[in-house]
Scaffold this motif. Structure first.
Motif, mmCIF file in Angstrom:
data_model
loop_
_atom_site.group_PDB
_atom_site.id
_atom_site.type_symbol
_atom_site.label_atom_id
_atom_site.label_comp_id
_atom_site.label_asym_id
_atom_site.label_seq_id
_atom_site.Cartn_x
_atom_site.Cartn_y
_atom_site.Cartn_z
ATOM 1 N N ASP A 1 0.820 -1.224 0.000
ATOM 2 C CA ASP A 1 0.000 0.000 0.000
ATOM 3 C C ASP A 1 0.848 1.266 0.000
ATOM 4 O OD1 ASP A 1 -2.588 -1.053 -0.052
ATOM 5 O OD2 ASP A 1 -2.611 -1.394 2.111
ATOM 6 N N LEU B 1 -2.986 2.595 -7.688
ATOM 7 C CA LEU B 1 -3.173 2.489 -6.236
ATOM 8 C C LEU B 1 -4.060 3.659 -5.801
ATOM 9 C CD1 LEU B 1 0.428 1.747 -4.835
ATOM 10 C CD2 LEU B 1 -1.539 0.196 -4.757
ATOM 11 N N VAL B 2 -4.528 3.612 -4.552
ATOM 12 C CA VAL B 2 -5.326 4.728 -4.054
ATOM 13 C C VAL B 2 -4.369 5.865 -3.679
ATOM 14 C CG1 VAL B 2 -6.973 5.500 -2.319
ATOM 15 C CG2 VAL B 2 -7.074 3.162 -3.176
ATOM 16 N N VAL B 3 -4.177 6.796 -4.613
ATOM 17 C CA VAL B 3 -3.318 7.961 -4.365
ATOM 18 C C VAL B 3 -4.019 9.203 -4.897
ATOM 19 C CG1 VAL B 3 -1.066 6.804 -4.339
ATOM 20 C CG2 VAL B 3 -2.070 7.454 -6.531
ATOM 21 N N SER B 4 -3.621 10.365 -4.395
ATOM 22 C CA SER B 4 -4.294 11.598 -4.786
ATOM 23 C C SER B 4 -3.816 12.111 -6.140
ATOM 24 C CB SER B 4 -4.067 12.672 -3.725
ATOM 25 O OG SER B 4 -2.681 12.930 -3.607
ATOM 26 N N GLN B 5 -2.601 11.774 -6.506
ATOM 27 C CA GLN B 5 -2.071 12.168 -7.808
ATOM 28 C C GLN B 5 -0.975 11.177 -8.194
ATOM 29 O OE1 GLN B 5 0.093 15.861 -8.069
ATOM 30 N NE2 GLN B 5 1.093 15.617 -6.091
ATOM 31 N N LYS C 1 -6.099 5.058 -8.673
ATOM 32 C CA LYS C 1 -7.055 4.020 -9.049
ATOM 33 C C LYS C 1 -8.365 4.695 -9.420
ATOM 34 C CE LYS C 1 -6.807 -0.550 -7.416
ATOM 35 N NZ LYS C 1 -6.516 -1.416 -6.296
ATOM 36 N N THR D 1 -12.012 5.391 -7.118
ATOM 37 C CA THR D 1 -11.863 4.967 -5.720
ATOM 38 C C THR D 1 -11.472 6.117 -4.811
ATOM 39 O OG1 THR D 1 -9.552 4.423 -6.076
ATOM 40 C CG2 THR D 1 -11.146 2.633 -6.308
ATOM 41 N N GLN D 2 -11.528 7.334 -5.354
ATOM 42 C CA GLN D 2 -11.054 8.447 -4.539
ATOM 43 C C GLN D 2 -11.970 8.761 -3.364
ATOM 44 O OE1 GLN D 2 -7.860 9.444 -4.836
ATOM 45 N NE2 GLN D 2 -8.081 7.695 -6.183
ATOM 46 N N ASN D 3 -13.267 8.430 -3.552
ATOM 47 C CA ASN D 3 -14.176 8.711 -2.451
ATOM 48 C C ASN D 3 -14.341 7.478 -1.576
ATOM 49 O OD1 ASN D 3 -14.664 11.347 -3.295
ATOM 50 N ND2 ASN D 3 -16.073 10.577 -4.853
ATOM 51 N N SER D 4 -14.017 7.660 -0.324
ATOM 52 C CA SER D 4 -14.136 6.526 0.569
ATOM 53 C C SER D 4 -15.570 6.433 1.069
ATOM 54 C CB SER D 4 -13.186 6.698 1.739
ATOM 55 O OG SER D 4 -13.537 7.846 2.470
ATOM 56 N N LYS D 5 -15.931 5.227 1.511
ATOM 57 C CA LYS D 5 -17.255 5.005 2.059
ATOM 58 C C LYS D 5 -17.109 4.962 3.573
ATOM 59 C CE LYS D 5 -20.157 1.223 1.432
ATOM 60 N NZ LYS D 5 -20.336 -0.004 0.666
ATOM 61 N N LEU D 6 -17.966 5.682 4.252
ATOM 62 C CA LEU D 6 -17.802 5.820 5.692
ATOM 63 C C LEU D 6 -18.998 5.242 6.424
ATOM 64 C CD1 LEU D 6 -15.545 7.217 7.252
ATOM 65 C CD2 LEU D 6 -17.007 9.213 7.433
ATOM 66 N N ARG E 1 -4.538 17.088 -0.182
ATOM 67 C CA ARG E 1 -5.091 15.891 -0.824
ATOM 68 C C ARG E 1 -4.165 14.681 -0.656
ATOM 69 N NH1 ARG E 1 -9.465 17.139 -4.040
ATOM 70 N NH2 ARG E 1 -9.561 19.285 -4.843
ATOM 71 N N ILE F 1 -3.692 11.087 1.884
ATOM 72 C CA ILE F 1 -4.169 9.728 1.640
ATOM 73 C C ILE F 1 -3.083 8.813 1.056
ATOM 74 C CG2 ILE F 1 -5.016 10.001 -0.730
ATOM 75 C CD1 ILE F 1 -7.615 8.620 0.291
ATOM 76 N N ASN F 2 -2.015 9.408 0.527
ATOM 77 C CA ASN F 2 -0.966 8.587 -0.089
ATOM 78 C C ASN F 2 -0.193 7.762 0.927
ATOM 79 O OD1 ASN F 2 -1.886 9.894 -2.318
ATOM 80 N ND2 ASN F 2 -0.057 11.153 -2.641
ATOM 81 N N LYS G 1 -0.937 5.626 3.971
ATOM 82 C CA LYS G 1 -2.110 5.065 4.658
ATOM 83 C C LYS G 1 -1.926 5.019 6.174
ATOM 84 C CE LYS G 1 -3.950 4.308 0.614
ATOM 85 N NZ LYS G 1 -2.969 5.110 -0.133
ATOM 86 N N HIS H 1 -15.808 2.990 10.439
ATOM 87 C CA HIS H 1 -15.155 2.152 9.423
ATOM 88 C C HIS H 1 -15.127 2.908 8.114
ATOM 89 C CE1 HIS H 1 -15.369 -2.085 11.283
ATOM 90 N NE2 HIS H 1 -15.177 -1.172 12.199
ATOM 91 N N GLU H 2 -13.933 2.969 7.525
ATOM 92 C CA GLU H 2 -13.815 3.674 6.259
ATOM 93 C C GLU H 2 -13.299 2.696 5.217
ATOM 94 O OE1 GLU H 2 -11.801 7.368 6.659
ATOM 95 O OE2 GLU H 2 -11.590 7.646 4.502
ATOM 96 N N GLU H 3 -13.954 2.672 4.057
ATOM 97 C CA GLU H 3 -13.556 1.724 3.012
ATOM 98 C C GLU H 3 -12.791 2.422 1.898
ATOM 99 O OE1 GLU H 3 -16.887 -0.471 1.543
ATOM 100 O OE2 GLU H 3 -17.591 -0.954 3.574
ATOM 101 N N LEU H 4 -11.618 1.878 1.588
ATOM 102 C CA LEU H 4 -10.813 2.351 0.468
ATOM 103 C C LEU H 4 -10.228 1.096 -0.182
ATOM 104 C CD1 LEU H 4 -8.508 5.266 1.697
ATOM 105 C CD2 LEU H 4 -10.152 5.383 -0.160
ATOM 106 N N ASN I 1 -4.742 -2.837 0.465
ATOM 107 C CA ASN I 1 -4.358 -4.234 0.699
ATOM 108 C C ASN I 1 -4.403 -4.587 2.177
ATOM 109 O OD1 ASN I 1 -3.548 -5.264 -1.985
ATOM 110 N ND2 ASN I 1 -2.179 -3.496 -1.897
#
Lengths: 440, 428
Positions: free
Chosen positions: A149, A253-257, A428, A431-436, B146, B149-150, B152, B249-252, B255
């Motif tokens: 990650d 990957l989940v990254v901002s840029q 990715k 996938t930028q918006n996470s679910k809370l 921003r 988030i890189n 984790k 709980h936050e989903e992203l 891994n």
């Protein structure tokens, strides 16, 4: 019997000795420091994946990540972990594995003699059981998952995969979740027997200590173990073609840029010792002049919003491989790549002037002096260079012997078209918006 | 702290000097204090980046970088940290001590000259900072916000504290917000800068081979800008826990899952209970011999990293671990068991003694690192502690098992945060 290495400018002096069993021991007194730091290291790292097992003549290819796995397991002893014994003495112990070395270390402000004895003992007395080897796999799996990650880590290893076709330097130091499942007690002992002989190892102690006492203590610990001489270790590295494995590699990957790395494979390798050191420092100086914080190119890219102040460039030189890595986060990896290639071509045309050369030499000199505040930095670097046949204390002498002509030659020969690869981590999609979910 | 001389400059800046020959460098750090608030956090964290773009004498980033490099790679760094509900902006000059450069003289004086310029003579356009610099640094700042988030590990820690303290100033991100960033222009940022420099309580720390009196006269020359009376900074809100636990709980698409537990201790660095709390935290999760490492990692093989850590100015503790997403329940259970054991005073004499020794070692080695020395002095300033290392060591040595049991009663779980993969939120 004792030898010394002195650097007057640094005002530092190392006393050292080579013991009968081949172990080299270095002591750097630092009066006034509370901390005492010791490291016991071996020339065994992630690139040593094929070798002839000591005492068997058998050629073995080991699963990726075995040097790192062995590092974890060496802390195990009958009935517990050696770190408990360090803890009882108020010391903090640790270890690390990189491409070429594994090092075991501790730092403490009290009970130094006892701690040093424990360090020497546990590294020389392996104890693995099937059960404990299996148990470690869960821990290392989570270490690997953490790096999966980590975009900076991924972009770098992806780049190495693009640069190299055969050489094991492209493999992740910890291996993969699959490769470590294949590691067992037997392979750990084979690696241990081959690479943990004193003649393949060195000790460095730094802090407010008396060199004579330390050298005596290490000599007596090693001496009572009756080591037999070890022949030459036969490490087998595949022959690496000069061409790249791939020119481009990307991953999401989940990254901002995007995160960008560009690498130049060194085609002119095979050097050892001081010649290798010269080339390393020379390349660092060239990178600083062309891409460093005060360079024209860096500042253009910064003003165009293509890089941030974490942007960096560095060089690695080993006998059978070498590479330059340049990169950082960027909004536009395609444009950054084009601009870097153009900018480097421009630098090659314009060259590095004598004045610029002196300027960067001066900056690097200051950086080296500053780094001597950290005992860990000195100890770890001294041994890493020592294992490459280099005296780290000669750093400034070697730096001062470099010439602008050499720098320009290096600039014009190293940064080609065919030896340049790039690696990009892309955000990715979707996938930028996470679910809370929250539960009170 | 040991050997720290204290002065007050004519304009009210506090000066702390720690003379020592141990280091090859002289470190100068100016720290300006602000109240952490949503209104100011963004401007406050953006400002140092704009100042580093240039000054009257070296009007571009490149000229400034070149000049500093010329002084044997002297570095002028800025940083923004959050300690309690203060946002601390630091300007740090790190230069080689002249003793190691026989041909050179006055590196420190020259470096301070540049530092002064950067602080007091920014590049202006009319009534504001140079527009181009503000526009570019706002873009960079947006990427910094921003970009959390890189990483984790850092992201999950920040998110837990942010959820936990959402109604307190501490919940504000140290780099501010995108909304506030939009409102910033060269004029209002310049206005903020003028107030920032004139009113923020300011401390100056100098560590290295230099006499206090020499430092004092250099500091008077360098930091001679006019100052108004210092702004009032409200005390950090310290809450005692014991309410309902919140689960977030936050989903992203990740891994590895990141589990972070936020606790209220209600105890801060200036309190008498601080050292017992330090021991409590050490037994629980500060070391490899601690309960968390031993049980979550060594016994159950669930994690590579697992630790507990104090936020010493806000009265918080966090526990963090990187785990397989489907092992959330098991990891949480083992972690909770360790916290419960602490509450029951269930730890061995060896766990207690190893922790006290380990903490003693940590306090002593701080004296070997200029950055850690400054950090300790800063903590002391914030908490109103005025003690040398020996005194801190005797406080540590005086901690008893009973003291640890007493502070254990004050530690309350507040928020359980879990960063998990897509679809991984169903397993509770």
């Amino acid at each position: 019997m004792n030898n010394t290495l002195e650097n007057r400018l640094l005002a530092e002096k190392i006393t050292w000795r080579r013991l009968d069993a081949g172990l080299e021991v270095f002591v750097l007194p630092k009066p006034g420091y509370n901390k005492k730091y010791a490291t016991f290291a071996t020339r065994f790292g992630s690139v040593d994946s094929r070798f002839v097992v000591e005492g068997e003549g058998e050629e073995l290819e080991v699963p990726d990540g075995v040097a790192h796995f062995l590092e974890h397991k060496l802390f195990e002893e009958e009935g517990g972990s050696v770190s408990d014994r360090f803890a009882r003495l108020g010391a903090s112990s640790n270890a690390f594995t990189n491409f070429t070395n594994t090092a075991y270390l501790f730092s403490t402000t009290e009970n130094f003699t006892e701690c040093l004895e424990i360090l020497l003992d546990f590294v020389q007395e392996p104890y693995f059981t099937e059960e404990s080897v299996e148990k470690e796999k869960g821990i290392i799996e989570q270490e690997i998952r953490m790096y999966e990650d980590n975009p900076q880590w991924r972009v770098f290893f992806n780049l190495l995969e693009a640069l190299y076709q055969q050489h094991p330097v492209q493999k992740d130091i910890a291996g993969t979740v699959d490769s470590i499942r294949r590691i067992d007690k037997d392979v750990l002992y084979k690696c241990y027997r081959t690479f943990y002989h004193p003649s393949n190892m060195a000790v460095f102690v730094v802090g407010d200590v008396e060199p004579e006492r330390i050298l005596g203590q290490v000599e007596s610990n090693i001496g009572r173990r009756n080591y037999r001489p070890l022949g030459e270790i036969r490490r087998i590295y595949p022959s690496e073609p000069p061409t790249l494995a791939r020119e481009y590699i990307s991953q999401e990957l989940v990254v901002s840029q995007p995160i960008f790395n560009m690498g130049y494979k060194d085609l002119d390798v095979g050097y050892e010792g001081e010649r290798q050191f010269r080339r390393e420092l020379l390349t660092e100086l060239v990178l600083d002049a062309v891409l460093g914080s005060s360079s024209r190119l860096y500042n253009e890219l910064y003003e165009e919003g293509l890089i941030d102040d974490e942007f960096d460039a560095g060089h690695v030189a080993e006998k059978d491989y070498g590479h330059t890595v340049i990169g950082g986060e960027t909004r536009d990896p395609e444009r950054l790549y084009r601009r870097l290639r153009e900018g480097i071509e421009r630098a090659k045309r314009e060259g590095i002037s004598e004045e610029m050369f002196e300027h960067h030499r001066r900056k690097i000199t200051g950086g080296f002096l500053k780094s001597f505040n950290s005992l860990e930095f000195v100890a770890n670097n001294f041994l890493a260079y020592h294992f490459r046949g280099i005296n780290f204390f000669n750093y400034l002498d070697v730096l001062n012997s470099l010439t602008p002509e050499e720098a320009n030659h290096r600039l014009r020969s190293h940064f080609g078209d065919d030896n340049c690869a790039r690696s990009v981590i892309l955000p990715k999609t979707g996938t930028q918006n996470s679910k809370l979910k929250t539960r009170e | 702290m040991t050997g720290l001389s204290k002065f007050t400059l004519r304009n009210g800046i506090n000066l702390f000097v720690h003379p020592t020959d141990k280091f090859k460098t002289i470190l100068v750090q100016l720290v300006l204090h602000r109240h952490l608030s949503e209104a100011d956090a963004t401007a406050c964290s953006l400002l140092p980046s704009v100042l580093q773009r240039g000054c009257g004498m070296y009007p571009t980033r490149r000229e400034l970088a070149y000049k500093l490099e010329e002084l044997y790679g002297s570095e002028l760094m800025t940083d923004v940290v959050k300690k309690g509900e203060r946002q601390l902006v630091s300007f740090t000059l790190d230069t080689v001590d002249d003793r190691y450069l026989p041909a050179e003289g006055n590196l420190l004086r020259k470096g301070l000259g540049i530092m002064k310029e950067v602080l007091t003579d920014p590049v202006l356009d009319g009534n504001g900072f140079k527009n181009e610099y503000v526009v570019q640094e706002k873009e960079q700042h947006e990427r910094v916000i921003r970009g959390l988030i890189n990483d984790k590990v850092a992201y999950s820690l920040e998110r837990c504290l942010n959820e936990m303290c959402k109604n307190e100033p501490f919940g504000v991100f140290k780099y501010g917000s995108l909304e506030k960033l939009q409102e910033i222009n060269p004029e209002n940022l310049y206005g903020f800068y003028r107030r920032f420099l004139a009113e923020s309580p300011a401390d100056l720390y100098v560590i290295g081979g230099i006499e206090p009196n020499e430092v004092l006269s250099l500091a008077e020359e360098t930091f001679d800008f006019p100052r108004a009376s210092t702004a009032f900074i409200p005390d950090t809100i310290i809450r005692n826990g014991a309410g309902e636990v919140r689960y977030v709980h936050e989903e992203l698409d990740v891994n590895q899952g990141k589990l972070v537990l936020g606790f209220r201790t209600g105890i801060t660095y200036g309190d008498d209970d601080y050292f017992p709390l330090l021991v409590y935290n050490g037994i629980l999760g500060g070391f490899p011999h601690s309960k968390l490492f031993q049980n979550v990692r060594e016994k159950a093989s669930l994690a590579y990293y697992v630790y507990s850590r104090l936020e010493k100015h806000k009265g918080l503790m966090v526990i963090a671990a990187g785990i397989e997403v489907d092992q959330y329940g098991q990891a949480l259970e083992i972690i909770s068991q360790q916290v419960e054991n602490m509450a029951k005073n269930d730890f061995s004499a060896e766990e207690f003694e190893n922790t006290v020794r380990g903490l003693r070692n940590q306090l002593l080695v701080e004296e070997d690192n200029p950055g850690l020395l400054v950090n300790r002095a800063l903590d002391d300033t914030l908490a109103g502690r005025n003690e040398d290392t020996q005194s801190l060591l005797s406080r540590l040595a005086a901690v008893t098992r009973e003291d640890v049991a007493k502070v254990a009663e004050k530690v309350h779980l507040d928020t359980v945060y879990f960063l998990t993969n897509k679809g991984g939120g169903q397993d509770e």
